[in-house]
Design a protein around this motif. Structure first.
Motif, mmCIF file in Angstrom:
data_model
loop_
_atom_site.group_PDB
_atom_site.id
_atom_site.type_symbol
_atom_site.label_atom_id
_atom_site.label_comp_id
_atom_site.label_asym_id
_atom_site.label_seq_id
_atom_site.Cartn_x
_atom_site.Cartn_y
_atom_site.Cartn_z
ATOM 1 N N VAL A 89 0.868 -1.177 0.000
ATOM 2 C CA VAL A 89 0.000 0.000 0.000
ATOM 3 C C VAL A 89 0.902 1.223 0.000
ATOM 4 C CG1 VAL A 89 -1.848 1.249 1.173
ATOM 5 C CG2 VAL A 89 -1.773 -1.259 1.280
ATOM 6 N N PHE A 90 0.882 1.974 -1.090
ATOM 7 C CA PHE A 90 1.780 3.110 -1.239
ATOM 8 C C PHE A 90 1.335 4.293 -0.389
ATOM 9 C CE2 PHE A 90 2.216 0.787 -5.318
ATOM 10 C CZ PHE A 90 3.550 0.441 -5.186
ATOM 11 N N GLN A 91 2.256 5.225 -0.169
ATOM 12 C CA GLN A 91 1.981 6.378 0.680
ATOM 13 C C GLN A 91 0.854 7.236 0.113
ATOM 14 O OE1 GLN A 91 5.493 8.598 1.669
ATOM 15 N NE2 GLN A 91 4.382 10.203 2.724
ATOM 16 N N ASP A 92 0.808 7.410 -1.199
ATOM 17 C CA ASP A 92 -0.228 8.222 -1.835
ATOM 18 C C ASP A 92 -1.288 7.294 -2.413
ATOM 19 O OD1 ASP A 92 -1.827 9.928 -3.281
ATOM 20 O OD2 ASP A 92 -0.181 10.967 -4.276
ATOM 21 N N PRO A 93 -2.514 7.295 -1.876
ATOM 22 C CA PRO A 93 -3.540 6.387 -2.396
ATOM 23 C C PRO A 93 -3.867 6.629 -3.861
ATOM 24 C CG PRO A 93 -4.502 8.001 -0.883
ATOM 25 C CD PRO A 93 -3.016 8.120 -0.766
ATOM 26 N N ASP A 94 -3.620 7.839 -4.353
ATOM 27 C CA ASP A 94 -3.924 8.126 -5.752
ATOM 28 C C ASP A 94 -2.988 7.391 -6.703
ATOM 29 O OD1 ASP A 94 -6.019 9.736 -4.961
ATOM 30 O OD2 ASP A 94 -4.798 11.552 -4.934
ATOM 31 N N ASP A 95 -1.905 6.805 -6.175
ATOM 32 C CA ASP A 95 -1.043 5.954 -6.992
ATOM 33 C C ASP A 95 -1.692 4.593 -7.246
ATOM 34 O OD1 ASP A 95 0.934 7.870 -7.148
ATOM 35 O OD2 ASP A 95 2.105 7.050 -5.474
ATOM 36 N N GLN A 96 -2.734 4.256 -6.471
ATOM 37 C CA GLN A 96 -3.366 2.946 -6.582
ATOM 38 C C GLN A 96 -4.812 3.005 -7.056
ATOM 39 O OE1 GLN A 96 -1.392 1.631 -2.560
ATOM 40 N NE2 GLN A 96 -2.145 -0.204 -3.554
ATOM 41 N N PHE A 98 -7.460 4.349 -9.711
ATOM 42 C CA PHE A 98 -7.493 4.951 -11.048
ATOM 43 C C PHE A 98 -8.751 4.579 -11.824
ATOM 44 C CE2 PHE A 98 -4.918 1.113 -10.823
ATOM 45 C CZ PHE A 98 -5.567 0.270 -11.714
ATOM 46 N N MET A 99 -9.658 3.791 -11.241
ATOM 47 C CA MET A 99 -10.884 3.399 -11.919
ATOM 48 C C MET A 99 -12.009 4.385 -11.594
ATOM 49 S SD MET A 99 -9.899 0.668 -13.553
ATOM 50 C CE MET A 99 -11.330 -0.337 -13.977
ATOM 51 N N GLY A 100 -13.151 4.198 -12.246
ATOM 52 C CA GLY A 100 -14.256 5.140 -12.092
ATOM 53 C C GLY A 100 -15.012 5.018 -10.793
ATOM 54 N N THR A 101 -14.979 3.848 -10.157
ATOM 55 C CA THR A 101 -15.665 3.651 -8.890
ATOM 56 C C THR A 101 -14.764 2.891 -7.918
ATOM 57 O OG1 THR A 101 -16.651 1.507 -9.460
ATOM 58 C CG2 THR A 101 -17.913 3.497 -10.061
ATOM 59 N N ALA A 127 -13.452 -7.192 1.176
ATOM 60 C CA ALA A 127 -12.346 -6.251 1.335
ATOM 61 C C ALA A 127 -12.852 -4.883 1.781
ATOM 62 C CB ALA A 127 -11.560 -6.134 0.034
ATOM 63 N N LEU A 128 -13.959 -4.427 1.204
ATOM 64 C CA LEU A 128 -14.501 -3.118 1.583
ATOM 65 C C LEU A 128 -15.082 -3.147 2.991
ATOM 66 C CD1 LEU A 128 -16.121 -1.984 -1.782
ATOM 67 C CD2 LEU A 128 -14.131 -0.981 -0.637
ATOM 68 N N GLU A 129 -15.684 -4.274 3.365
ATOM 69 C CA GLU A 129 -16.183 -4.397 4.739
ATOM 70 C C GLU A 129 -15.035 -4.356 5.739
ATOM 71 O OE1 GLU A 129 -18.340 -8.036 4.610
ATOM 72 O OE2 GLU A 129 -20.106 -7.150 3.639
ATOM 73 N N GLN A 130 -13.911 -4.970 5.391
ATOM 74 C CA GLN A 130 -12.766 -4.998 6.302
ATOM 75 C C GLN A 130 -12.241 -3.603 6.619
ATOM 76 O OE1 GLN A 130 -10.524 -8.111 3.945
ATOM 77 N NE2 GLN A 130 -9.921 -8.744 6.006
ATOM 78 N N VAL A 131 -12.365 -2.682 5.672
ATOM 79 C CA VAL A 131 -11.857 -1.322 5.884
ATOM 80 C C VAL A 131 -12.969 -0.318 6.167
ATOM 81 C CG1 VAL A 131 -9.843 -1.788 4.439
ATOM 82 C CG2 VAL A 131 -11.856 -0.698 3.417
ATOM 83 N N GLY A 132 -14.198 -0.805 6.343
ATOM 84 C CA GLY A 132 -15.313 0.070 6.677
ATOM 85 C C GLY A 132 -15.758 0.982 5.554
ATOM 86 N N MET A 133 -15.603 0.522 4.303
ATOM 87 C CA MET A 133 -15.941 1.377 3.156
ATOM 88 C C MET A 133 -16.985 0.747 2.234
ATOM 89 S SD MET A 133 -14.334 4.245 3.431
ATOM 90 C CE MET A 133 -14.465 4.898 1.770
ATOM 91 N N ALA A 134 -17.733 -0.248 2.716
ATOM 92 C CA ALA A 134 -18.690 -0.943 1.852
ATOM 93 C C ALA A 134 -19.752 -0.008 1.310
ATOM 94 C CB ALA A 134 -19.333 -2.097 2.625
ATOM 95 N N GLU A 135 -20.181 0.964 2.098
ATOM 96 C CA GLU A 135 -21.267 1.848 1.652
ATOM 97 C C GLU A 135 -20.811 2.826 0.566
ATOM 98 O OE1 GLU A 135 -22.258 5.155 4.553
ATOM 99 O OE2 GLU A 135 -21.011 3.865 5.835
ATOM 100 N N PHE A 136 -19.510 2.874 0.305
ATOM 101 C CA PHE A 136 -18.977 3.796 -0.708
ATOM 102 C C PHE A 136 -18.597 3.074 -1.997
ATOM 103 C CE2 PHE A 136 -18.182 5.638 3.445
ATOM 104 C CZ PHE A 136 -18.608 6.953 3.284
ATOM 105 N N ALA A 137 -19.048 1.839 -2.162
ATOM 106 C CA ALA A 137 -18.595 1.007 -3.277
ATOM 107 C C ALA A 137 -18.845 1.630 -4.638
ATOM 108 C CB ALA A 137 -19.255 -0.370 -3.211
ATOM 109 N N PRO A 141 -13.666 7.357 -6.568
ATOM 110 C CA PRO A 141 -12.646 7.564 -5.526
ATOM 111 C C PRO A 141 -12.298 9.028 -5.299
ATOM 112 C CG PRO A 141 -12.043 5.711 -6.909
ATOM 113 C CD PRO A 141 -13.233 6.354 -7.556
ATOM 114 N N HIS A 142 -12.319 9.836 -6.354
ATOM 115 C CA HIS A 142 -11.912 11.228 -6.184
ATOM 116 C C HIS A 142 -12.946 12.044 -5.416
ATOM 117 C CE1 HIS A 142 -14.170 11.309 -10.035
ATOM 118 N NE2 HIS A 142 -14.508 12.530 -9.680
ATOM 119 N N HIS A 143 -14.110 11.465 -5.126
ATOM 120 C CA HIS A 143 -15.111 12.145 -4.307
ATOM 121 C C HIS A 143 -14.938 11.835 -2.822
ATOM 122 C CE1 HIS A 143 -18.281 12.736 -7.753
ATOM 123 N NE2 HIS A 143 -17.154 13.421 -7.942
ATOM 124 N N LEU A 144 -13.990 10.999 -2.485
ATOM 125 C CA LEU A 144 -13.766 10.599 -1.102
ATOM 126 C C LEU A 144 -12.712 11.488 -0.446
ATOM 127 C CD1 LEU A 144 -13.542 6.719 -1.586
ATOM 128 C CD2 LEU A 144 -15.574 8.075 -1.047
#
Length: 265
Positions: A89-96, A98-101, A127-137, A141-144
């Motif tokens: 997991v890189f320091q800048d999440p925007d490096d990882q 790049f998709m539309g959702t 995976a999304l449940e593990q990080v508490g982000m399931a409701e944002f599926a 990403p750029h809206h987060l």
């Protein structure tokens, strides 16, 4: 004694310009451990991490030593499997991202491994449940927020079902609430963790063991509390605690004492 999930033996590496970044590094990480990799800028931490999944060191005349992941040598023939087992997991999440959702980003890795249909959907949801982000599926990403994007970046790696999660400065640029939320996520994961960080309180909170890398060599490998309270070691290798932070007091209040993984074997 358990078999190391990560075994680095005699790792040395020089860049093409002649700069020697690593000098015979030895490091063993066992299943379930959470280990902080500490050291000043220029110590070789990033160079070491880039060897763990073959970004550096493959077929390189300036490299020596070996890296094994659960006994599997990090070499070209094993590269796809190694990169599945070692998630970075890189320091800048925007490096990882790049998709539309968010969903598409988390699905990207396992889909490339051939996972599809209901099995892929389950991987993404888990995976999304593990990080508490399931409701944002279904959000772009750029809206987060930055902290939410970092948690999604962790989910993109968890969807690959890695054996070891390598985090590069996970707490950087996070506000206090996001920092705590990510700590809660990392504390809950049933996966081996190697965390590269300058955030010494975060290392104490999350990692019972710490390794100090300095000038391309491992100079200390001990309980995190022992390293952070060794004043001469800290001074010699340019490690400084935040003003007012006392690791002894923090440890007494419970930081670094939670059951975060297996003991060293």
């Amino acid at each position: 004694m358990s078999t190391p999930v990560l075994e680095v033996s005699g790792l040395a590496f020089a860049y093409p310009d002649g700069h020697q970044a690593l000098f015979g590094v030895d490091l063993h990480v066992h299943p379930g451990e959470r280990v902080a990799l500490l050291g000043p800028n220029g110590a070789g931490k990033t160079t070491l991490v880039l060897h763990l999944n073959g970004i550096l060191g493959l077929d390189d005349a300036n490299a020596a030593g070996s890296v094994r992941v659960s006994g599997l040598p990090v070499e070209r023939a094993n590269l796809a499997e190694v990169r599945r087992r070692v998630g970075v997991v890189f320091q800048d999440p925007d490096d990882q991202l790049f998709m539309g959702t968010v969903r598409a980003d988390v699905a990207f890795g396992p889909a490339n491994l051939g996972v599809k249909g209901a099995a892929l959907d389950r991987r993404v949801e888990h995976a999304l449940e593990q990080v508490g982000m399931a409701e944002f599926a279904d959000r772009p990403p750029h809206h987060l927020s930055f902290g939410q994007r970092r948690r999604v970046a962790v989910a993109t790696v968890l969807a690959m079902e890695p054996e070891i999660l390598v985090l590069d400065e996970p707490s950087s640029n996070l506000d206090p609430a996001s920092r705590r939320e990510l700590a809660d996520v990392l504390r809950s994961l049933d996966v081996t963790v190697l965390m590269v960080t300058h955030d010494l309180p975060y290392a104490l909170e999350l990692c019972p063991r710490a390794v100090v890398l300095s000038q391309g060599q491992v100079v200390a490998d001990d309980a995190t509390i022992e390293i952070l309270t060794d004043d001469s070691l800290m001074a010699a290798h340019r490690l400084e605690l935040p003003w007012g932070f006392d690791p002894r007091t923090a440890a007494a209040l419970g930081a670094g004492t939670r059951p975060l993984g297996g003991a060293r074997g």
